[in-house]
Every structure is written in structure tokens, then in C-alpha cells.
Design a protein around this motif. Structure first.
Motif, PDB file in Angstrom:
ATOM      1  N   GLU A  16       0.845  -1.201   0.000  1.00 19.42           N
ATOM      2  CA  GLU A  16       0.000   0.000   0.000  1.00 19.42           C
ATOM      3  C   GLU A  16       0.879   1.249   0.000  1.00 19.42           C
ATOM      4  OE1 GLU A  16      -3.626   0.006   2.157  1.00 19.42           O
ATOM      5  OE2 GLU A  16      -3.595  -2.167   2.398  1.00 19.42           O
ATOM      6  N   ALA A  17       1.735   1.341  -1.008  1.00 15.60           N
ATOM      7  CA  ALA A  17       2.735   2.410  -1.131  1.00 15.60           C
ATOM      8  C   ALA A  17       2.133   3.800  -1.026  1.00 15.60           C
ATOM      9  CB  ALA A  17       3.490   2.264  -2.450  1.00 15.60           C
ATOM     10  N   HIS A  18       0.905   3.966  -1.481  1.00 11.74           N
ATOM     11  CA  HIS A  18       0.271   5.280  -1.416  1.00 11.74           C
ATOM     12  C   HIS A  18       0.156   5.785   0.017  1.00 11.74           C
ATOM     13  CE1 HIS A  18      -2.803   2.165  -1.289  1.00 11.74           C
ATOM     14  NE2 HIS A  18      -3.546   3.003  -0.567  1.00 11.74           N
ATOM     15  N   GLU A  19       0.056   4.869   0.981  1.00  6.63           N
ATOM     16  CA  GLU A  19      -0.020   5.286   2.387  1.00  6.63           C
ATOM     17  C   GLU A  19       1.279   5.946   2.842  1.00  6.63           C
ATOM     18  OE1 GLU A  19      -2.673   5.193   4.348  1.00  6.63           O
ATOM     19  OE2 GLU A  19      -3.918   4.233   2.831  1.00  6.63           O
ATOM     20  N   TYR A  20       2.405   5.538   2.264  1.00  5.39           N
ATOM     21  CA  TYR A  20       3.709   6.119   2.599  1.00  5.39           C
ATOM     22  C   TYR A  20       3.987   7.360   1.747  1.00  5.39           C
ATOM     23  CZ  TYR A  20       4.436   1.499   4.627  1.00  5.39           C
ATOM     24  OH  TYR A  20       4.304   0.356   5.354  1.00  5.39           O
ATOM     25  N   ASP A  41      25.434   3.264  -3.535  1.00  4.21           N
ATOM     26  CA  ASP A  41      26.155   2.313  -4.391  1.00  4.21           C
ATOM     27  C   ASP A  41      26.411   0.956  -3.734  1.00  4.21           C
ATOM     28  OD1 ASP A  41      26.237   4.158  -6.429  1.00  4.21           O
ATOM     29  OD2 ASP A  41      28.249   4.867  -5.932  1.00  4.21           O
ATOM     30  N   ARG A  42      26.613   0.919  -2.436  1.00  7.21           N
ATOM     31  CA  ARG A  42      26.932  -0.340  -1.758  1.00  7.21           C
ATOM     32  C   ARG A  42      25.782  -1.334  -1.794  1.00  7.21           C
ATOM     33  NH1 ARG A  42      28.902   0.422   3.972  1.00  7.21           N
ATOM     34  NH2 ARG A  42      28.800  -1.832   3.818  1.00  7.21           N
ATOM     35  N   LEU A  43      24.571  -0.867  -2.067  1.00  8.77           N
ATOM     36  CA  LEU A  43      23.409  -1.759  -2.108  1.00  8.77           C
ATOM     37  C   LEU A  43      23.001  -2.154  -3.522  1.00  8.77           C
ATOM     38  CD1 LEU A  43      21.040  -0.334   0.633  1.00  8.77           C
ATOM     39  CD2 LEU A  43      22.533  -2.323   0.752  1.00  8.77           C
ATOM     40  N   ALA A  44      23.652  -1.610  -4.514  1.00  7.09           N
ATOM     41  CA  ALA A  44      23.248  -1.883  -5.899  1.00  7.09           C
ATOM     42  C   ALA A  44      23.383  -3.372  -6.208  1.00  7.09           C
ATOM     43  CB  ALA A  44      24.089  -1.063  -6.856  1.00  7.09           C
ATOM     44  N   PRO A  45      22.461  -3.947  -6.920  1.00 12.93           N
ATOM     45  CA  PRO A  45      21.220  -3.347  -7.405  1.00 12.93           C
ATOM     46  C   PRO A  45      20.157  -3.291  -6.309  1.00 12.93           C
ATOM     47  CG  PRO A  45      21.317  -5.621  -8.106  1.00 12.93           C
ATOM     48  CD  PRO A  45      22.617  -5.333  -7.376  1.00 12.93           C
ATOM     49  N   VAL A  46      19.240  -2.337  -6.462  1.00 11.57           N
ATOM     50  CA  VAL A  46      18.144  -2.140  -5.509  1.00 11.57           C
ATOM     51  C   VAL A  46      16.821  -2.282  -6.251  1.00 11.57           C
ATOM     52  CG1 VAL A  46      17.021  -0.502  -3.962  1.00 11.57           C
ATOM     53  CG2 VAL A  46      19.512  -0.577  -4.080  1.00 11.57           C
ATOM     54  N   LEU A  47      15.913  -3.033  -5.663  1.00 14.81           N
ATOM     55  CA  LEU A  47      14.555  -3.162  -6.191  1.00 14.81           C
ATOM     56  C   LEU A  47      13.606  -2.562  -5.166  1.00 14.81           C
ATOM     57  CD1 LEU A  47      12.302  -4.391  -8.029  1.00 14.81           C
ATOM     58  CD2 LEU A  47      12.449  -6.417  -6.570  1.00 14.81           C
ATOM     59  N   ILE A  48      12.802  -1.613  -5.593  1.00 16.81           N
ATOM     60  CA  ILE A  48      11.739  -1.069  -4.747  1.00 16.81           C
ATOM     61  C   ILE A  48      10.423  -1.406  -5.424  1.00 16.81           C
ATOM     62  CG2 ILE A  48      10.705   0.987  -3.747  1.00 16.81           C
ATOM     63  CD1 ILE A  48      13.489   2.257  -3.767  1.00 16.81           C
ATOM     64  N   LEU A  49       9.614  -2.168  -4.726  1.00 12.54           N
ATOM     65  CA  LEU A  49       8.342  -2.633  -5.258  1.00 12.54           C
ATOM     66  C   LEU A  49       7.236  -2.117  -4.350  1.00 12.54           C
ATOM     67  CD1 LEU A  49       6.834  -4.557  -7.226  1.00 12.54           C
ATOM     68  CD2 LEU A  49       7.159  -6.325  -5.501  1.00 12.54           C
ATOM     69  N   TRP A  53      -3.659   0.015  -4.139  1.00 11.70           N
ATOM     70  CA  TRP A  53      -5.007  -0.506  -4.319  1.00 11.70           C
ATOM     71  C   TRP A  53      -5.951   0.655  -4.571  1.00 11.70           C
ATOM     72  CZ3 TRP A  53      -4.445  -5.390  -5.055  1.00 11.70           C
ATOM     73  CH2 TRP A  53      -3.393  -6.043  -4.427  1.00 11.70           C
ATOM     74  N   PRO A  54      -6.078   1.041  -5.835  1.00 12.27           N
ATOM     75  CA  PRO A  54      -6.851   2.246  -6.160  1.00 12.27           C
ATOM     76  C   PRO A  54      -8.354   2.005  -6.239  1.00 12.27           C
ATOM     77  CG  PRO A  54      -5.973   1.295  -8.151  1.00 12.27           C
ATOM     78  CD  PRO A  54      -5.450   0.446  -7.001  1.00 12.27           C
ATOM     79  N   GLY A  55      -9.063   3.099  -6.089  1.00  6.93           N
ATOM     80  CA  GLY A  55     -10.488   3.119  -6.369  1.00  6.93           C
ATOM     81  C   GLY A  55     -10.703   3.815  -7.709  1.00  6.93           C
ATOM     82  N   HIS A  56     -11.939   4.010  -8.100  1.00  2.47           N
ATOM     83  CA  HIS A  56     -12.270   4.655  -9.366  1.00  2.47           C
ATOM     84  C   HIS A  56     -11.694   6.075  -9.409  1.00  2.47           C
ATOM     85  CE1 HIS A  56     -14.415   5.547 -13.016  1.00  2.47           C
ATOM     86  NE2 HIS A  56     -14.884   6.647 -12.456  1.00  2.47           N
TER      87      HIS A  56
END
Length: 80
Positions: A16-20, A41-49, A53-56
Motif C-alpha cells: 500500500e505504497a500510497h499510504e507512505y 552504491d553499496r546496495l546496488a542493485p536495488v529493487l523497490i516494489l 489498491w486504487p479506487g475509481h
């Protein structure tokens, strides 16, 4: 700092990324923190997922709120 215990490759899941990201008080600092994470750089590669959950009409409101301004200035910048 939270990055002290992290190691590469790194991943972060924002359920629920929108909450953040759209939080009225902390959204800007969350966006800034994600930019720091991606530039660390020390963490590369980084994935942020993130899940949203949108409404109309949700994405229209997020992209362009009623006053037609960008929600967070750092979202409009082209890089770290």
C-alpha cells in the motif's frame, strides 16, 4: 541509519505504497529516503516494489490533484 545492516542486492516492498508516498506529513521524507536508497552504491542493485489498491479515478487524483500541482517537489526531479 537503517542502511547500516543492509547488504546487496537489496529489495524493499512497500505494501500500500500510497499510504507512505502520499502521507501529508511524511510523504516528502519517504520519497527523499527512497532516492537516497537508490543512490547508495553499496546496495546496488536495488529493487523497490510497491502495491497500490486504487479506487475509481484514483490515478487521476494522484497524478494531478484538484489544484493541478505536483504532490512532492522531489518527485519531479530527474535524478538523485
Amino acid at each position: 541509519m537503517i542502511l547500516a545492516g543492509a547488504h546487496a542486492p537489496a529489495s524493499l516492498w512497500l505494501n500500500e505504497a500510497h499510504e507512505y508516498l502520499l502521507h501529508p506529513e511524511h510523504g516528502e521524507s519517504v520519497v527523499a529516503g527512497l532516492r537516497v536508497l537508490l543512490a547508495y552504491d553499496r546496495l546496488a542493485p536495488v529493487l523497490i516494489l510497491g502495491t497500490i489498491w486504487p479506487g475509481h479515478g484514483y490515478f487521476d487524483d494522484v497524478a494531478y490533484p484538484p489544484d493541478r500541482t505536483i504532490r512532492h517537489e522531489s518527485c519531479s526531479q530527474g535524478g538523485p
